[in-house]
Motif scaffolding. Structure first.
Motif, short mmCIF file in Angstrom:
data_model
loop_
_atom_site.label_atom_id
_atom_site.label_comp_id
_atom_site.label_asym_id
_atom_site.label_seq_id
_atom_site.Cartn_x
_atom_site.Cartn_y
_atom_site.Cartn_z
N UNK A 1 -70.66 7.44 -46.43
CA UNK A 1 -70.95 6.81 -47.71
C UNK A 1 -70.54 7.76 -48.83
N UNK A 2 -70.07 7.22 -49.96
CA UNK A 2 -69.53 8.05 -51.02
C UNK A 2 -70.61 8.77 -51.79
N UNK A 3 -70.16 9.67 -52.67
CA UNK A 3 -71.09 10.52 -53.39
C UNK A 3 -72.01 9.76 -54.31
N UNK A 4 -71.62 8.57 -54.70
CA UNK A 4 -72.44 7.81 -55.65
C UNK A 4 -73.46 6.92 -54.96
N UNK A 5 -73.60 7.01 -53.61
CA UNK A 5 -74.41 6.03 -52.90
C UNK A 5 -75.78 6.54 -52.51
N UNK A 6 -76.28 7.63 -53.10
CA UNK A 6 -77.61 8.12 -52.80
C UNK A 6 -78.64 7.06 -53.16
N UNK A 7 -79.48 6.66 -52.21
CA UNK A 7 -80.39 5.55 -52.49
C UNK A 7 -81.49 5.91 -53.45
N UNK A 8 -81.94 4.92 -54.21
CA UNK A 8 -83.07 5.09 -55.10
C UNK A 8 -84.35 5.03 -54.28
N UNK A 9 -85.45 5.53 -54.82
CA UNK A 9 -86.73 5.45 -54.10
C UNK A 9 -87.02 4.02 -53.70
N UNK A 10 -87.41 3.81 -52.44
CA UNK A 10 -87.75 2.49 -51.97
C UNK A 10 -86.58 1.68 -51.48
N UNK A 11 -85.34 2.20 -51.62
CA UNK A 11 -84.16 1.49 -51.16
C UNK A 11 -83.69 2.09 -49.85
N UNK A 12 -83.51 1.25 -48.84
CA UNK A 12 -83.01 1.72 -47.56
C UNK A 12 -81.52 1.99 -47.66
N UNK A 197 -60.51 -6.51 -44.52
CA UNK A 197 -60.46 -5.05 -44.43
C UNK A 197 -60.51 -4.42 -45.81
N UNK A 198 -59.81 -5.02 -46.77
CA UNK A 198 -59.82 -4.49 -48.13
C UNK A 198 -61.18 -4.61 -48.77
N UNK A 199 -61.86 -5.72 -48.54
CA UNK A 199 -63.20 -5.93 -49.09
C UNK A 199 -64.16 -4.86 -48.57
N UNK A 200 -64.14 -4.62 -47.26
CA UNK A 200 -65.05 -3.65 -46.65
C UNK A 200 -64.82 -2.25 -47.22
N UNK A 201 -63.56 -1.85 -47.29
CA UNK A 201 -63.25 -0.50 -47.79
C UNK A 201 -63.60 -0.37 -49.26
N UNK A 202 -63.37 -1.42 -50.02
CA UNK A 202 -63.66 -1.39 -51.45
C UNK A 202 -65.15 -1.20 -51.72
N UNK A 203 -65.99 -1.91 -50.98
CA UNK A 203 -67.43 -1.76 -51.16
C UNK A 203 -67.87 -0.33 -50.83
N UNK A 204 -67.31 0.25 -49.76
CA UNK A 204 -67.64 1.63 -49.42
C UNK A 204 -67.24 2.59 -50.54
#
Length: 378
Positions: A1-12, A197-204
């Motif tokens: 997961x990318x650097x911006x994806x650290x979850x917020x409190x309460x988010x799995x 494939x593009x959709x999946x990579x883009x979301x990541x």
């Protein structure tokens, strides 16, 4: 997961590495006022800052070379609905599951080059480009497909009583546009297609998407297993969510559409809050992935055209997106299929032709599936 994806409190953080905890003492920066955008503008606006930097010429040609386009206008000729003259636009957005290359394992089929349109939406951008009406087209709708000529010049005769997505598997983009215009009487000004494939990579690369589920969702066919609660979805999970039919609701395509619409709103709500514009490397990676993921009509087949198009959409927030499903009812001879509720559908198309909001009466009492409210923004 990318650097911006650290979850917020309460988010799995439901990625492959399991839950993560934020280090003590670390404070999240206060979010400024977000400028939200439609899904497509997120993908294309990424090129704006990149092209202004060092090596702009190289980056421009690299991104330009990624974009695939099809000449819809030439394939369909002049026998089409008229363009609106008030600045409103209609964009046909498709999600496709081409059964080849990196899509093979995602689509679950053989590497035979075949394809289907798994998701279809008409995005009507109203005059002034401050609001939009989005109409989902159920792929299981039985329709009469008109005769059409694909972009290779092959003519396909008209057929009656086939599923809506047969148009794409038969004649690709051109036949799909022809079918939608025949059904609605609306001119499709642009065409945008995104593959699995593009959709999946883009979301990541966006750092995942935050959603809340009100029920457990488990569907082995789409490889999705989510407990009720808050989540930050990976690309694989997001793809599973927008494709699942059997994990929630009545197992119909209509239920899946409800999930797709909720996901799009969640994505729109956070697109401008992902930190890519302060990270040139992330920005370039995002632009590279985005331009590889989409196929457009020839009018949008360049970076400059896509950026101009995106700029006209970036003022539309999720609260100004009215998302509905084309009015349908269950086919009395086959409960796995639906047919167009013609009177109500005509109300919808007439409103959009005249650039008016879709009236509530156009969708009241129509078939909707049973997944509404299962997924929302956190």
């Amino acid at each position: 997961m990318s650097a911006e994806s650290t979850p917020e409190p309460g988010i799995r953080d439901t990625g492959a590495n399991g839950p993560r905890r934020r280090a003590k003492g670390r404070r999240r920066k206060a979010r400024g006022k977000r400028r939200k955008a439609l899904l497509i503008s997120a993908w294309t606006a990424a090129g704006v800052l990149v092209l202004g930097g060092t090596g702009a010429g190289y980056v421009y040609f690299k991104l330009n070379g990624n974009i695939k386009s099809v000449d819809i206008d030439q394939a369909l000729g002049s026998d089409r609905p008229s363009k609106a003259d008030n600045g409103s636009e209609n964009i046909l957005v498709l999600g496709s599951d081409t059964r080849s290359g990196s899509n093979k394992k995602l689509g679950g089929g053989t590497d035979d080059g075949s394809a289907r349109s798994d998701t279809a939406m008409i995005v009507h951008v109203h005059e002034g480009h401050k609001k939009a009406s989005v109409v989902s087209m159920p792929r299981d709708t039985l329709i009469d497909r008109p005769a059409c000529t694909d972009t290779k010049g092959v003519t396909h005769p008209a057929v009656n009583g086939v599923m809506f997505n047969e148009a794409y598997s038969t004649g690709g983009a051109a036949c799909t546009v022809k079918t939608v215009e025949s059904l609605t009487g609306l001119r499709m000004d642009h065409y945008l297609e995104v593959d699995f494939a593009g959709f999946e990579k883009l979301i990541d690369e966006l750092g995942g998407v935050r959603v809340t589920t009100t029920k457990d969702i488990k569907d082995p066919q789409s490889h999705l297993n989510l407990k009720a609660g808050k989540h930050r979805l990976t690309g694989q999970q997001a793809l599973g969510l927008v494709r699942t039919r059997h994990g929630v609701g009545d197992g119909s395509d209509l239920g899946r559409i409800q999930l797709q619409q909720a996901f799009v709103k969640a994505l729109v709500n956070q697109v401008k809050d992902i930190g890519v514009f302060t990270n040139p490397k992330k920005l370039l990676d995002l632009a590279d992935t985005a331009t590889k993921a989409v196929t457009t009509d020839s009018d949008l087949g360049s970076v400059n055209s896509l950026m101009d198009f995106a700029g006209g959409l970036k003022g539309i927030s999720s609260s100004h997106m009215h998302m509905v499903t084309m009015p349908v009812r269950y086919d009395p001879t086959n409960p796995n299929r639906v047919i167009v509720a013609k009177t109500k559908a005509e109300q919808m198309w007439t409103a959009l032709k005249n650039d008016r909001p879709i009236p509530a009466s156009a969708t009241k009492g129509t078939a909707t599936g049973e997944a509404k409210g299962v997924v929302s923004t956190p």
